[in-house]
Design a protein around this motif. Structure first.
Motif, short mmCIF file in Angstrom:
data_model
loop_
_atom_site.label_atom_id
_atom_site.label_comp_id
_atom_site.label_asym_id
_atom_site.label_seq_id
_atom_site.Cartn_x
_atom_site.Cartn_y
_atom_site.Cartn_z
N VAL A 97 -15.31 -32.23 -30.99
CA VAL A 97 -14.30 -32.25 -29.94
C VAL A 97 -12.92 -32.01 -30.55
CG1 VAL A 97 -13.20 -33.64 -28.14
CG2 VAL A 97 -15.66 -33.85 -28.54
N VAL A 98 -12.14 -31.17 -29.88
CA VAL A 98 -10.76 -30.95 -30.27
C VAL A 98 -9.89 -31.25 -29.06
CG1 VAL A 98 -9.04 -29.25 -31.02
CG2 VAL A 98 -11.36 -29.17 -31.96
N ASN A 99 -9.00 -32.21 -29.21
CA ASN A 99 -7.98 -32.52 -28.21
C ASN A 99 -6.68 -32.54 -28.98
OD1 ASN A 99 -6.30 -33.41 -26.21
ND2 ASN A 99 -7.43 -35.28 -25.77
N ALA A 126 -14.98 -28.84 -26.62
CA ALA A 126 -16.12 -29.41 -27.34
C ALA A 126 -17.02 -28.24 -27.71
CB ALA A 126 -16.87 -30.41 -26.46
N ALA A 127 -17.54 -28.26 -28.93
CA ALA A 127 -18.36 -27.14 -29.41
C ALA A 127 -19.64 -27.64 -30.05
CB ALA A 127 -17.56 -26.30 -30.41
N TRP A 128 -20.72 -26.95 -29.73
CA TRP A 128 -22.04 -27.22 -30.31
C TRP A 128 -22.44 -25.98 -31.11
CZ3 TRP A 128 -20.34 -28.89 -25.71
CH2 TRP A 128 -20.55 -30.23 -25.38
N ARG A 129 -22.68 -26.17 -32.41
CA ARG A 129 -23.12 -25.09 -33.29
C ARG A 129 -24.26 -25.60 -34.16
NH1 ARG A 129 -17.50 -24.70 -33.41
NH2 ARG A 129 -16.68 -22.67 -32.80
N VAL A 146 -14.70 -26.13 -22.32
CA VAL A 146 -13.24 -25.98 -22.40
C VAL A 146 -12.61 -26.49 -21.12
CG1 VAL A 146 -11.34 -24.33 -22.71
CG2 VAL A 146 -13.54 -23.91 -23.83
N ALA A 147 -11.51 -27.22 -21.26
CA ALA A 147 -10.70 -27.62 -20.11
C ALA A 147 -9.56 -26.61 -19.97
CB ALA A 147 -10.14 -29.02 -20.31
#
Length: 181
Positions: A97-99, A126-129, A146-147
């Motif tokens: 998660v990046v905020n 938020a990213a799933w890799r 993405v928001a």
């Protein structure tokens, strides 16, 4: 988890041709189509953008959520984001998660959340890799949440799915575009 399982978000699978997708589609640009109907819709989403190449077929999906009316703090948007993140974690496992606010932004107050998102001075993703340990199906390389802000009081979320054929599909579409030069 079955490592040979093929992904089918919204009933769509890698390599599908446009003709295989029921309903009307609107061509956005070469290889990009907007559809409102998918085989297995989710109530959180109203439309879907699809990257489809003539040879490689479907390689990328972006599902666009409903408009969310919120306050300047983004409370309702963040709540919808977190709810969808939890749902996606149930399917794909842990995410990153990046905020984050852009360094030096003047929109650094909590009440500036929506304005900073709208001005693209903040990211909430938020990213799933696979390389980060996500439980992605064999043909998926990325799932992203993405928001977005439309203005200081309205936002929406989107979820992207990138299949393993996406780079080949992008190259195919680029080649088709360059044929007119």
């Amino acid at each position: 988890m079955d490592l040979s399982k093929k992904a089918e978000p919204f009933g769509l699978s890698m390599g599908m041709k446009l003709e295989q997708i029921e309903g009307d589609s609107q061509k956005v640009k070469q290889g990009m189509y907007l559809v409102e109907k998918v085989p297995r819709p989710h109530s959180a989403f109203t439309s879907y953008c699809l990257r489809i190449g003539p040879q490689n077929g479907l390689s990328w999906i972006s599902a666009f959520g409903r408009e969310i009316h919120t306050n300047h703090f983004g409370t309702q948007l963040i709540s919808v984001f977190e709810d969808m993140r939890g749902r996606l974690e149930d399917v794909y496992g842990n995410c990153k998660v990046v905020n984050q606010l852009v360094e030096g932004s003047a929109l650094d107050s909590e009440k500036d959340f929506m304005n900073s998102l709208n001005e693209q001075e903040r990211m909430l993703t938020a990213a799933w890799r696979k390389e980060d340990g996500a439980n992605l199906d064999v043909d998926l390389v990325y799932v992203g949440l993405v928001a977005h802000a439309k203005n200081s009081r309205t936002g929406f979320i989107s979820v992207d799915y990138k299949f393993i054929n996406d780079e080949a599909c992008e190259a195919e579409i680029r080649e088709m575009e360059d044929e007119v030069l």
